[in-house]
Scaffold this motif. Structure first.
Motif, PDB file in Angstrom:
ATOM      1  N   GLU A  51       0.828  -1.194   0.000  1.00  0.00           N
ATOM      2  CA  GLU A  51       0.000   0.000   0.000  1.00  0.00           C
ATOM      3  C   GLU A  51       0.868   1.252   0.000  1.00  0.00           C
ATOM      4  OE1 GLU A  51      -3.790  -1.522   2.671  1.00  0.00           O
ATOM      5  OE2 GLU A  51      -1.982  -0.805   3.685  1.00  0.00           O
ATOM      6  N   SER A  52       0.206   2.371  -0.235  1.00  0.00           N
ATOM      7  CA  SER A  52       0.876   3.661  -0.186  1.00  0.00           C
ATOM      8  C   SER A  52      -0.126   4.692   0.301  1.00  0.00           C
ATOM      9  CB  SER A  52       1.387   4.042  -1.581  1.00  0.00           C
ATOM     10  OG  SER A  52       2.103   5.261  -1.550  1.00  0.00           O
ATOM     11  N   ILE A  53       0.363   5.734   0.971  1.00  0.00           N
ATOM     12  CA  ILE A  53      -0.500   6.842   1.379  1.00  0.00           C
ATOM     13  C   ILE A  53      -0.038   8.101   0.661  1.00  0.00           C
ATOM     14  CG2 ILE A  53      -1.134   8.373   3.286  1.00  0.00           C
ATOM     15  CD1 ILE A  53      -1.136   5.951   5.110  1.00  0.00           C
ATOM     16  N   LEU A  54      -0.977   8.772  -0.019  1.00  0.00           N
ATOM     17  CA  LEU A  54      -0.690  10.035  -0.686  1.00  0.00           C
ATOM     18  C   LEU A  54      -1.357  11.166   0.082  1.00  0.00           C
ATOM     19  CD1 LEU A  54      -1.106   9.194  -4.496  1.00  0.00           C
ATOM     20  CD2 LEU A  54       0.917   8.984  -3.027  1.00  0.00           C
ATOM     21  N   VAL A  55      -0.624  12.253   0.224  1.00  0.00           N
ATOM     22  CA  VAL A  55      -1.105  13.451   0.902  1.00  0.00           C
ATOM     23  C   VAL A  55      -1.134  14.582  -0.125  1.00  0.00           C
ATOM     24  CG1 VAL A  55      -0.688  15.081   2.777  1.00  0.00           C
ATOM     25  CG2 VAL A  55      -0.071  12.655   3.066  1.00  0.00           C
ATOM     26  N   LEU A  56      -2.322  15.060  -0.440  1.00  0.00           N
ATOM     27  CA  LEU A  56      -2.505  16.081  -1.474  1.00  0.00           C
ATOM     28  C   LEU A  56      -3.292  17.255  -0.909  1.00  0.00           C
ATOM     29  CD1 LEU A  56      -2.377  16.947  -4.523  1.00  0.00           C
ATOM     30  CD2 LEU A  56      -4.548  15.736  -4.823  1.00  0.00           C
ATOM     31  N   PRO A 140       5.563   1.837  -2.508  1.00  0.00           N
ATOM     32  CA  PRO A 140       5.179   0.819  -1.519  1.00  0.00           C
ATOM     33  C   PRO A 140       5.622   1.174  -0.108  1.00  0.00           C
ATOM     34  CG  PRO A 140       6.166  -0.196  -3.464  1.00  0.00           C
ATOM     35  CD  PRO A 140       6.383   1.272  -3.594  1.00  0.00           C
ATOM     36  N   GLY A 141       4.674   1.093   0.836  1.00  0.00           N
ATOM     37  CA  GLY A 141       4.979   1.278   2.240  1.00  0.00           C
ATOM     38  C   GLY A 141       5.304   2.697   2.658  1.00  0.00           C
ATOM     39  N   LYS A 142       5.099   3.674   1.767  1.00  0.00           N
ATOM     40  CA  LYS A 142       5.515   5.039   2.076  1.00  0.00           C
ATOM     41  C   LYS A 142       4.325   5.990   2.195  1.00  0.00           C
ATOM     42  CE  LYS A 142      10.180   4.795   0.166  1.00  0.00           C
ATOM     43  NZ  LYS A 142      11.191   5.439  -0.716  1.00  0.00           N
ATOM     44  N   ILE A 143       4.566   7.081   2.927  1.00  0.00           N
ATOM     45  CA  ILE A 143       3.614   8.187   3.046  1.00  0.00           C
ATOM     46  C   ILE A 143       4.229   9.362   2.307  1.00  0.00           C
ATOM     47  CG2 ILE A 143       2.317   9.658   4.632  1.00  0.00           C
ATOM     48  CD1 ILE A 143       2.952   7.563   6.831  1.00  0.00           C
ATOM     49  N   SER A 144       3.590   9.811   1.242  1.00  0.00           N
ATOM     50  CA  SER A 144       4.196  10.805   0.361  1.00  0.00           C
ATOM     51  C   SER A 144       3.327  12.046   0.224  1.00  0.00           C
ATOM     52  CB  SER A 144       4.434  10.209  -1.032  1.00  0.00           C
ATOM     53  OG  SER A 144       5.261   9.070  -0.978  1.00  0.00           O
ATOM     54  N   TYR A 145       3.946  13.198   0.465  1.00  0.00           N
ATOM     55  CA  TYR A 145       3.299  14.464   0.114  1.00  0.00           C
ATOM     56  C   TYR A 145       3.544  14.720  -1.366  1.00  0.00           C
ATOM     57  CZ  TYR A 145       2.787  19.505  -0.486  1.00  0.00           C
ATOM     58  OH  TYR A 145       2.435  20.741  -0.959  1.00  0.00           O
ATOM     59  N   VAL A 146       2.467  14.948  -2.120  1.00  0.00           N
ATOM     60  CA  VAL A 146       2.588  15.057  -3.577  1.00  0.00           C
ATOM     61  C   VAL A 146       2.223  16.445  -4.096  1.00  0.00           C
ATOM     62  CG1 VAL A 146       2.286  12.589  -3.997  1.00  0.00           C
ATOM     63  CG2 VAL A 146       0.263  14.063  -3.867  1.00  0.00           C
ATOM     64  N   GLY A 147       2.069  17.425  -3.198  1.00  0.00           N
ATOM     65  CA  GLY A 147       1.826  18.789  -3.642  1.00  0.00           C
ATOM     66  C   GLY A 147       0.446  19.293  -3.273  1.00  0.00           C
ATOM     67  N   ASN A 173       4.190  22.897  -0.840  1.00  0.00           N
ATOM     68  CA  ASN A 173       4.234  23.425   0.523  1.00  0.00           C
ATOM     69  C   ASN A 173       4.349  22.269   1.516  1.00  0.00           C
ATOM     70  OD1 ASN A 173       4.052  24.931   2.839  1.00  0.00           O
ATOM     71  ND2 ASN A 173       2.192  26.021   2.249  1.00  0.00           N
ATOM     72  N   PRO A 174       5.491  21.572   1.529  1.00  0.00           N
ATOM     73  CA  PRO A 174       5.622  20.383   2.389  1.00  0.00           C
ATOM     74  C   PRO A 174       5.541  20.696   3.877  1.00  0.00           C
ATOM     75  CG  PRO A 174       7.724  20.960   1.371  1.00  0.00           C
ATOM     76  CD  PRO A 174       6.698  21.804   0.707  1.00  0.00           C
ATOM     77  N   ASN A 194       8.633  13.498   0.386  1.00  0.00           N
ATOM     78  CA  ASN A 194       8.156  14.368  -0.683  1.00  0.00           C
ATOM     79  C   ASN A 194       8.311  13.685  -2.035  1.00  0.00           C
ATOM     80  OD1 ASN A 194       7.642  16.432   1.187  1.00  0.00           O
ATOM     81  ND2 ASN A 194       9.733  17.226   1.004  1.00  0.00           N
ATOM     82  N   LYS A 195       7.251  13.731  -2.822  1.00  0.00           N
ATOM     83  CA  LYS A 195       7.267  13.093  -4.145  1.00  0.00           C
ATOM     84  C   LYS A 195       6.455  13.961  -5.112  1.00  0.00           C
ATOM     85  CE  LYS A 195       8.237   9.492  -6.818  1.00  0.00           C
ATOM     86  NZ  LYS A 195       9.615   9.046  -7.090  1.00  0.00           N
TER      87      LYS A 195
END
Length: 215
Positions: A51-56, A140-147, A173-174, A194-195
């Motif tokens: 899984e992955s978590i995206l933060v938008l 995979p396995g990451k929490i990513s801020y994508v903008g 704006n991370p 950050n991605k």
């Protein structure tokens, strides 16, 4: 920033009724299959290796749909245009979704943005064929801020023939994302990476109703 949809092009007669029925069917399919809420802050937050978590960052009063797709040449094509992986409202200025990991040529695209209103058929903004859109890797396995995304003001709506497009602003704006994760999820903020999104043309989609946006 709320976009004025009052000058949308009317559709009459049989065509309107057909689109109405198709639209209701599509909405039912999405609400039945897609992830429609942000990640729970109390349990099961951290992603597994699959899984992955995206933060938008998304303006309050909108929800966004992410769909799985592939890079084909210099364009992005959604695998199943009738199915979106997530259809999630902004909460306190963010959409945070846990979704199956996808990387490399297989990514997620920001396929639609919908103002949250009481309208029976939502007035969506679509990523349309030939226009630029945002795509995201879900590692995979990451929490990513994508903008962050913002909707253009009314004056920035541009006409394309008989259709119209709404320009999106993509920003970075991370620190704001870290502060929000600390306030809501606490322990997870330290794992935020950050991605940046990729801007690419979409291939093979023209909406039945609503407007197009350009990233």
């Amino acid at each position: 920033m709320i976009v004025d949809f009052s000058n949308a092009i009317p559709i009459s007669g049989f065509r309107m009724r057909l689109k109405f029925m198709v639209g209701l069917g599509a909405l039912a399919a999405i609400s039945g299959c897609a992830n429609v809420s942000n990640v729970n802050s109390m349990e099961g937050f951290l992603p597994t290796v699959e899984e992955s978590i995206l933060v938008l960052g998304v303006p309050q009063g909108y929800k966004v749909s992410l769909g799985p797709g592939n890079y084909v040449g210099y364009k992005w094509t959604q695998e199943k245009p009738e199915f979106d992986t997530s259809n999630t409202p902004s909460e306190n200025g963010f959409v945070i979704v846990k979704i199956p990991a996808r990387t490399g040529q297989k990514t997620y695209g920001l396929v639609s943005i919908t103002p949250i209103t009481n309208d029976l058929i939502p007035k969506k903004l679509h990523a349309c064929n030939g226009l630029e859109m945002l795509t995201f890797e879900a590692e995979p396995g990451k929490i990513s801020y994508v903008g962050d995304i913002q909707i253009a003001k009314d004056g920035n709506i541009e006409m394309i023939g008989t259709a119209s497009k709404v320009r999106l602003k993509y920003s970075w704006n991370p620190d704001r994302a870290v502060d929000y994760l600390k306030s809501r999820y606490g322990f997870a903020a330290s794992r935020l990476e950050n991605k940046e999104a990729t801007v690419i043309q979409r291939s093979g989609h023209a909406p039945l109703f609503g407007r197009c946006f350009i990233g």
